[in-house]
Design an enzyme around this catalytic site. Structure first.
Site, PDB file in Angstrom:
ATOM      1  N   LEU A  86      13.017  -2.121  15.100  1.00  0.00           N
ATOM      2  CA  LEU A  86      12.171  -1.542  14.039  1.00  0.00           C
ATOM      3  C   LEU A  86      12.501  -2.134  12.667  1.00  0.00           C
ATOM      4  O   LEU A  86      11.693  -2.041  11.744  1.00  0.00           O
ATOM      5  CB  LEU A  86      12.377  -0.018  13.958  1.00  0.00           C
ATOM      6  N   TYR A 141       8.153  10.073  -1.881  1.00  0.00           N
ATOM      7  CA  TYR A 141       7.191  10.025  -0.778  1.00  0.00           C
ATOM      8  C   TYR A 141       7.664  10.879   0.408  1.00  0.00           C
ATOM      9  O   TYR A 141       6.927  11.715   0.936  1.00  0.00           O
ATOM     10  CB  TYR A 141       6.949   8.574  -0.311  1.00  0.00           C
ATOM     11  N   CYS A 180     -10.780   2.746   6.183  1.00  0.00           N
ATOM     12  CA  CYS A 180     -10.748   1.984   4.931  1.00  0.00           C
ATOM     13  C   CYS A 180      -9.670   0.907   5.026  1.00  0.00           C
ATOM     14  O   CYS A 180      -8.695   0.899   4.270  1.00  0.00           O
ATOM     15  CB  CYS A 180     -10.486   2.936   3.757  1.00  0.00           C
ATOM     16  N   CYS A 226     -17.256   1.064   5.960  1.00  0.00           N
ATOM     17  CA  CYS A 226     -17.840   2.013   5.004  1.00  0.00           C
ATOM     18  C   CYS A 226     -18.976   2.834   5.612  1.00  0.00           C
ATOM     19  O   CYS A 226     -19.194   3.979   5.205  1.00  0.00           O
ATOM     20  CB  CYS A 226     -18.337   1.272   3.772  1.00  0.00           C
ATOM     21  N   CYS A 229     -17.738   6.025   6.909  1.00  0.00           N
ATOM     22  CA  CYS A 229     -16.730   6.673   6.051  1.00  0.00           C
ATOM     23  C   CYS A 229     -17.253   8.000   5.488  1.00  0.00           C
ATOM     24  O   CYS A 229     -18.353   8.058   4.937  1.00  0.00           O
ATOM     25  CB  CYS A 229     -16.357   5.733   4.914  1.00  0.00           C
ATOM     26  N   ASP A 231       1.153   6.465  -0.206  1.00  0.00           N
ATOM     27  CA  ASP A 231       1.687   5.270   0.463  1.00  0.00           C
ATOM     28  C   ASP A 231       0.636   4.164   0.322  1.00  0.00           C
ATOM     29  O   ASP A 231      -0.341   4.332  -0.419  1.00  0.00           O
ATOM     30  CB  ASP A 231       2.044   5.568   1.935  1.00  0.00           C
ATOM     31  N   TRP A 282       3.591  13.934  17.017  1.00  0.00           N
ATOM     32  CA  TRP A 282       4.139  14.870  16.032  1.00  0.00           C
ATOM     33  C   TRP A 282       3.084  15.849  15.528  1.00  0.00           C
ATOM     34  O   TRP A 282       3.387  16.811  14.837  1.00  0.00           O
ATOM     35  CB  TRP A 282       4.766  14.119  14.851  1.00  0.00           C
ATOM     36  N   GLN A 337       6.782   1.088   6.493  1.00  0.00           N
ATOM     37  CA  GLN A 337       6.730  -0.359   6.777  1.00  0.00           C
ATOM     38  C   GLN A 337       6.391  -0.696   8.218  1.00  0.00           C
ATOM     39  O   GLN A 337       6.489  -1.859   8.620  1.00  0.00           O
ATOM     40  CB  GLN A 337       8.071  -1.069   6.455  1.00  0.00           C
ATOM     41  N   CYS A 378     -17.896   6.904  -3.293  1.00  0.00           N
ATOM     42  CA  CYS A 378     -16.956   5.786  -3.421  1.00  0.00           C
ATOM     43  C   CYS A 378     -17.517   4.700  -4.356  1.00  0.00           C
ATOM     44  O   CYS A 378     -18.531   4.077  -4.065  1.00  0.00           O
ATOM     45  CB  CYS A 378     -16.657   5.194  -2.047  1.00  0.00           C
ATOM     46  N   GLU A 436       7.948   9.931  10.049  1.00  0.00           N
ATOM     47  CA  GLU A 436       7.680   9.395   8.718  1.00  0.00           C
ATOM     48  C   GLU A 436       8.670   8.290   8.354  1.00  0.00           C
ATOM     49  O   GLU A 436       8.302   7.315   7.717  1.00  0.00           O
ATOM     50  CB  GLU A 436       7.710  10.516   7.666  1.00  0.00           C
TER      51      GLU A 436
HETATM   52 FE1  SF4 Z   1     -13.052   2.752   1.804  1.00  0.00          FE
HETATM   53 FE2  SF4 Z   1     -14.942   3.506   0.083  1.00  0.00          FE
HETATM   54 FE3  SF4 Z   1     -15.586   2.074   2.220  1.00  0.00          FE
HETATM   55 FE4  SF4 Z   1     -14.823   4.616   2.464  1.00  0.00          FE
HETATM   56  S1  SF4 Z   1     -16.656   3.866   1.455  1.00  0.00           S
HETATM   57  S2  SF4 Z   1     -14.180   2.860   3.750  1.00  0.00           S
HETATM   58  S3  SF4 Z   1     -13.280   4.753   0.877  1.00  0.00           S
HETATM   59  S4  SF4 Z   1     -14.289   1.406   0.531  1.00  0.00           S
END
Ligand code: SF4
Length: 317
Positions: A74, A114, A181, A188, A191, A132, A18, A36, A197, A31
């Protein structure tokens, strides 16, 4: 933070069908399926669904039997029924064009806050927030919230969607939650929002968000799988799906227990006892060819229990 997040998304997003053209009908179908359901599970259903019903007109005109057969497996079948009902309204009242107006979308069956936000931002690139499970986890961890509430989350998402391109930033939040995450063992170190964070800085990732345990209810169900010599099964149609006879207690006839299985629907755990043999009263049931019917994954599991225990040939669908 939005700049790093959006850059990360542009470079790392999964190639999902999509995302090729962001066709509003395609975004809407995906969507609905992804509520779920994980992307990997939903993908083959999405592709089959759009191959059979490539336009909103095709969905509006389709037989409900076909829609539910394409959806079978589904779960949450009311989503499919609402999607078709909404498609009929769009064809009838809006000439088959998905409205790019939030308030109009909210009047369609099955479209809540949503879903309207997802269609507005992802299909039309308009600044509407979405929250979500993935977005909730990401925003709560970034902000270090342990007692977050819906208002707080929607406000934070709203702020972000006005700072960056809505389509990119909303999908970036969801994609980050789905691929980096994660609920358990977030990655992390790769990330893009690590520097800001709070959960990362304080090492509290595994405590955020706080998981509220919903009480699990256990229900015991009895089903009878009754087959004719020709191979047809005694079944009844319930909200568009076909199922085996179900009872509160064993009815008259000569039924014997042939197996049992377990099934989970949201927070209900079902203990399912499966019987086979002959039923005295068959009123309300029909003899049906199982392989041609839209059935739920529970019904498939019940038949699987029987065929496994009695070593019957498997019915493929
Ligand atoms: Fe999640 Fe924070 Fe780790 Fe990023 S740094 S993966 S937002 S916990």
């Amino acid at each position: 933070m939005h700049e790093g997040l959006v850059r990360w998304f542009i470079e790392n997003q999964r190639a999902l069908p999509w995302r090729i053209a962001y066709d509003p009908y395609h975004v809407w179908v995906c969507e609905v399926m992804l509520q779920q359901t994980q992307v990997e599970t939903a993908l083959p259903y999405y592709e089959r669904f759009l191959a059979a019903l490539p336009t909103i007109e095709a969905l509006a005109e389709a037989d409900e039997h076909q829609v539910l057969t394409l959806w079978a497996g589904l779960g949450y079948y009311s989503r499919a029924r609402n999607l078709q009902a909404a498609a009929k309204t769009v064809v009838r009242e809006y000439g088959g064009v998905v409205p790019d107006d939030y308030e109009t979308l909210r009047t369609l069956p099955g479209i809540g806050q949503y879903m309207a936000g997802a269609i507005m931002s992802i299909a039309f690139n308009k600044p509407y927030p979405i929250v979500d499970g993935n977005v909730r986890r990401v925003l709560s961890r970034i902000n270090g919230w342990t007692g977050e509430n819906a208002k707080q989350l929607w406000e934070a998402a709203e702020m972000l969607v006005h700072q960056a391109e809505p389509r990119a930033v909303n999908q970036a939040l969801m994609e980050l939650g789905a691929t980096v995450c994660a609920f358990k063992a977030p990655r992390c170190l790769v990330c893009p929002v690590r520097d800001i964070c709070v959960a990362f800085k304080t090492g509290t990732q595994d405590r955020i968000p706080v998981v509220k345990k919903r009480p699990e209810t256990i229900r015991v169900l009895l089903f009878a799988v009754v087959q004719q010599k020709g191979g047809l099964y005694l079944m009844r149609k319930e909200k568009g799906l076909w199922e085996f006879p179900m009872f509160g207690e064993l009815p008259e006839g000569s039924l014997v227990k042939a197996g049992s299985c377990r099934h989970t629907i949201t927070h209900h755990r079902l203990e399912v006892n499966v019987y086979t043999g002959r039923l005295e009263n068959t009123d309300g049931f029909e003899w049906m060819d199982f392989s041609e019917l839209p059935v739920s994954s529970l019904t498939k599991k019940i038949l699987g229990t029987i065929t496994e225990n009695l070593k019957l040939p498997k019915v493929t669908k």
